[in-house]
Write an enzyme that holds these catalytic residues in place. Structure first.
Site, PDB file in Angstrom:
ATOM      1  N   TYR A 154       0.831  -1.201   0.000  1.00 28.72           N
ATOM      2  CA  TYR A 154       0.000   0.000   0.000  1.00 28.72           C
ATOM      3  C   TYR A 154       0.861   1.244   0.000  1.00 28.72           C
ATOM      4  O   TYR A 154       2.080   1.172   0.227  1.00 28.72           O
ATOM      5  CB  TYR A 154      -0.962  -0.002   1.197  1.00 28.72           C
ATOM      6  CG  TYR A 154      -0.325   0.303   2.544  1.00 28.72           C
ATOM      7  CD1 TYR A 154       0.452  -0.641   3.203  1.00 28.72           C
ATOM      8  CD2 TYR A 154      -0.510   1.546   3.148  1.00 28.72           C
ATOM      9  CE1 TYR A 154       1.033  -0.355   4.424  1.00 28.72           C
ATOM     10  CE2 TYR A 154       0.064   1.837   4.386  1.00 28.72           C
ATOM     11  CZ  TYR A 154       0.833   0.879   5.014  1.00 28.72           C
ATOM     12  OH  TYR A 154       1.411   1.172   6.215  1.00 28.72           O
ATOM     13  N   ARG A 207       8.075   4.106  -4.885  1.00 30.23           N
ATOM     14  CA  ARG A 207       8.217   3.161  -3.774  1.00 30.23           C
ATOM     15  C   ARG A 207       7.238   2.003  -3.935  1.00 30.23           C
ATOM     16  O   ARG A 207       7.564   0.843  -3.635  1.00 30.23           O
ATOM     17  CB  ARG A 207       8.018   3.864  -2.429  1.00 30.23           C
ATOM     18  CG  ARG A 207       8.283   2.925  -1.248  1.00 30.23           C
ATOM     19  CD  ARG A 207       8.257   3.641   0.086  1.00 30.23           C
ATOM     20  NE  ARG A 207       6.939   4.187   0.386  1.00 30.23           N
ATOM     21  CZ  ARG A 207       6.678   4.968   1.431  1.00 30.23           C
ATOM     22  NH1 ARG A 207       7.636   5.288   2.269  1.00 30.23           N
ATOM     23  NH2 ARG A 207       5.462   5.428   1.633  1.00 30.23           N
ATOM     24  N   ARG A 212      -7.461 -20.459  -1.665  1.00 32.24           N
ATOM     25  CA  ARG A 212      -6.465 -20.230  -0.623  1.00 32.24           C
ATOM     26  C   ARG A 212      -5.327 -21.255  -0.659  1.00 32.24           C
ATOM     27  O   ARG A 212      -5.538 -22.457  -0.456  1.00 32.24           O
ATOM     28  CB  ARG A 212      -7.138 -20.253   0.755  1.00 32.24           C
ATOM     29  CG  ARG A 212      -6.212 -19.779   1.857  1.00 32.24           C
ATOM     30  CD  ARG A 212      -6.891 -19.764   3.218  1.00 32.24           C
ATOM     31  NE  ARG A 212      -5.932 -19.309   4.216  1.00 32.24           N
ATOM     32  CZ  ARG A 212      -4.968 -20.072   4.727  1.00 32.24           C
ATOM     33  NH1 ARG A 212      -4.862 -21.338   4.342  1.00 32.24           N
ATOM     34  NH2 ARG A 212      -4.124 -19.578   5.601  1.00 32.24           N
ATOM     35  N   LYS A 254       6.495  -1.967   1.912  1.00 34.56           N
ATOM     36  CA  LYS A 254       5.304  -1.394   2.563  1.00 34.56           C
ATOM     37  C   LYS A 254       4.118  -2.345   2.402  1.00 34.56           C
ATOM     38  O   LYS A 254       3.209  -2.106   1.603  1.00 34.56           O
ATOM     39  CB  LYS A 254       5.007  -0.008   1.982  1.00 34.56           C
ATOM     40  CG  LYS A 254       4.122   0.853   2.894  1.00 34.56           C
ATOM     41  CD  LYS A 254       4.185   2.305   2.489  1.00 34.56           C
ATOM     42  CE  LYS A 254       3.174   3.182   3.204  1.00 34.56           C
ATOM     43  NZ  LYS A 254       3.270   3.191   4.662  1.00 34.56           N
ATOM     44  N   GLU A 268      11.894   2.470  14.245  1.00 37.79           N
ATOM     45  CA  GLU A 268      10.963   3.491  13.736  1.00 37.79           C
ATOM     46  C   GLU A 268       9.673   3.420  14.535  1.00 37.79           C
ATOM     47  O   GLU A 268       9.519   2.586  15.422  1.00 37.79           O
ATOM     48  CB  GLU A 268      10.693   3.283  12.248  1.00 37.79           C
ATOM     49  CG  GLU A 268      10.045   1.959  11.929  1.00 37.79           C
ATOM     50  CD  GLU A 268       9.778   1.742  10.436  1.00 37.79           C
ATOM     51  OE1 GLU A 268       9.617   2.725   9.702  1.00 37.79           O
ATOM     52  OE2 GLU A 268       9.723   0.574  10.038  1.00 37.79           O
ATOM     53  N   LEU A 285      11.038   1.333   7.148  1.00 38.96           N
ATOM     54  CA  LEU A 285      10.493   1.784   5.872  1.00 38.96           C
ATOM     55  C   LEU A 285      11.172   3.104   5.536  1.00 38.96           C
ATOM     56  O   LEU A 285      11.243   4.004   6.378  1.00 38.96           O
ATOM     57  CB  LEU A 285       8.977   1.996   5.986  1.00 38.96           C
ATOM     58  CG  LEU A 285       8.343   2.450   4.676  1.00 38.96           C
ATOM     59  CD1 LEU A 285       8.240   1.286   3.691  1.00 38.96           C
ATOM     60  CD2 LEU A 285       6.973   3.051   4.908  1.00 38.96           C
TER      61      LEU A 285
END
Ligand code: PDD
Length: 285
Positions: free
Chosen positions: A33, A52, A100, A149, A182, A207
């Site tokens: 995302y 990114r 799945r 991310k 972070e 990140l």
């Protein structure tokens, strides 16, 4: 006015905006995302966010579903349809829908694309920044590739909830060596007593924030010294100032860490100035 989301080529009212139960984002957190700030109705640092995004997708071998320019059109359309002047736009791409099984679907399926946008309360954010926030430290128990991310954010969810339950706003992850990596949804910074601006070097343990990258330009322009290195929790307790950076909060001063007062307990002058000046260095598209 009902909010509108983009879901796999359709613009839908929020109540109808659904993804399939076998979407791999839902099943495995198998997706990535981006969050972009919206200001004056314009996207901030869209180019860097989309770069990114492409990197994150590449690391996970998820196909980029369309060109960055086409994604940009959708981001703008969702912002416009939701009449977001100040807020955020959220983009999520997952590996798609398949029965799945952890292994990649074979043959591959089309990635799922979702975009939402929402207004933020600017005066509330400014009030928060004027007051500063409290953070608490938590052990960094995330996987080894948080430079990607991904939507797999369970440690971040638990860290943020632990912070709130302790009366703080956010959490700072601390690695096994006692160094801060972070925040749960932001990069962490301190300013030492000698005036150096310190944030952890960007390896696979953090990140590489877009706000962080742009802020380097601002810091350099103001002639401040930057140290891109790990710093310990003890150093943070003794710092002159502390702050966090993210697309949704830009620069947000931290005035308490684990109950210890940072500096004089008020947002510091450097963090405050960087927050004020940030957008002179960002791209608005
Ligand atoms: N969070 N580190 C983590 C773990 C993050 O989740 C984020 C962003 C950042 C800062 O990155 P950037 O400056 O590019 O926003 C650092 C977004 C805003 C979120 O999850 O909502």
């Amino acid at each position: 006015m009902s909010r509108i989301a983009y879901v796999n080529a359709r613009y839908l009212p929020m109540r109808d905006a659904m993804v399939h139960v076998e979407d791999r984002g839902y099943q495995f957190g198998d997706g990535v995302y981006e969050v972009c700030e919206v200001r004056g109705g314009r996207l901030i640092d869209e180019r860097r966010h989309l770069e990114r995004l492409q990197r994150s997708l590449g690391e996970l071998r998820i196909r980029m579903p369309m060109s960055p320019a086409a994604l940009g059109v959708i981001l703008r359309e969702v912002v416009a349809r939701n009449r977001v002047g100040y807020g955020i736009v959220y983009l999520q791409i997952t590996r798609g829908v398949a029965r799945r099984d952890p292994a990649f679907p074979s043959p591959p399926v089309p990635p799922s694309v979702v975009v939402t946008a929402r207004r933020l309360d600017r005066s509330r954010n400014e009030a928060l920044a004027a007051k500063g926030i409290a953070v608490v430290s938590v052990p960094d128990n995330r996987w080894g590739r948080v430079d990607i991310k991904t939507t797999g954010l369970l440690p971040n969810v638990l860290a943020r909830q632990a912070a709130i339950e302790q009366g703080a706003r956010d959490a700072w992850f601390v690695d096994k060596g006692g160094a801060v990596t972070e925040g749960a949804s932001a990069n962490a910074w301190i300013i030492t007593q000698s005036g150096a601006v310190v944030t952890r070097h960007a390896d696979s343990a953090i990140l590489r924030g877009i706000t962080r990258t742009v802020l380097f330009d601002a810091i350099k322009a103001y002639g401040l010294s930057i140290e891109e290195r790990a710093f310990t929790l003890q150093e943070a307790y003794a710092a002159r100032e502390a702050f966090v950076t993210s697309a949704s909060q830009i620069v947000l001063p931290v005035v308490r860490i684990d109950g210890r007062i940072i500096g004089d307990g008020k947002p510091g002058p450097v963090a405050t100035a960087l927050r004020r000046e940030f957008h002179r260095f960002a791209e608005a598209g």
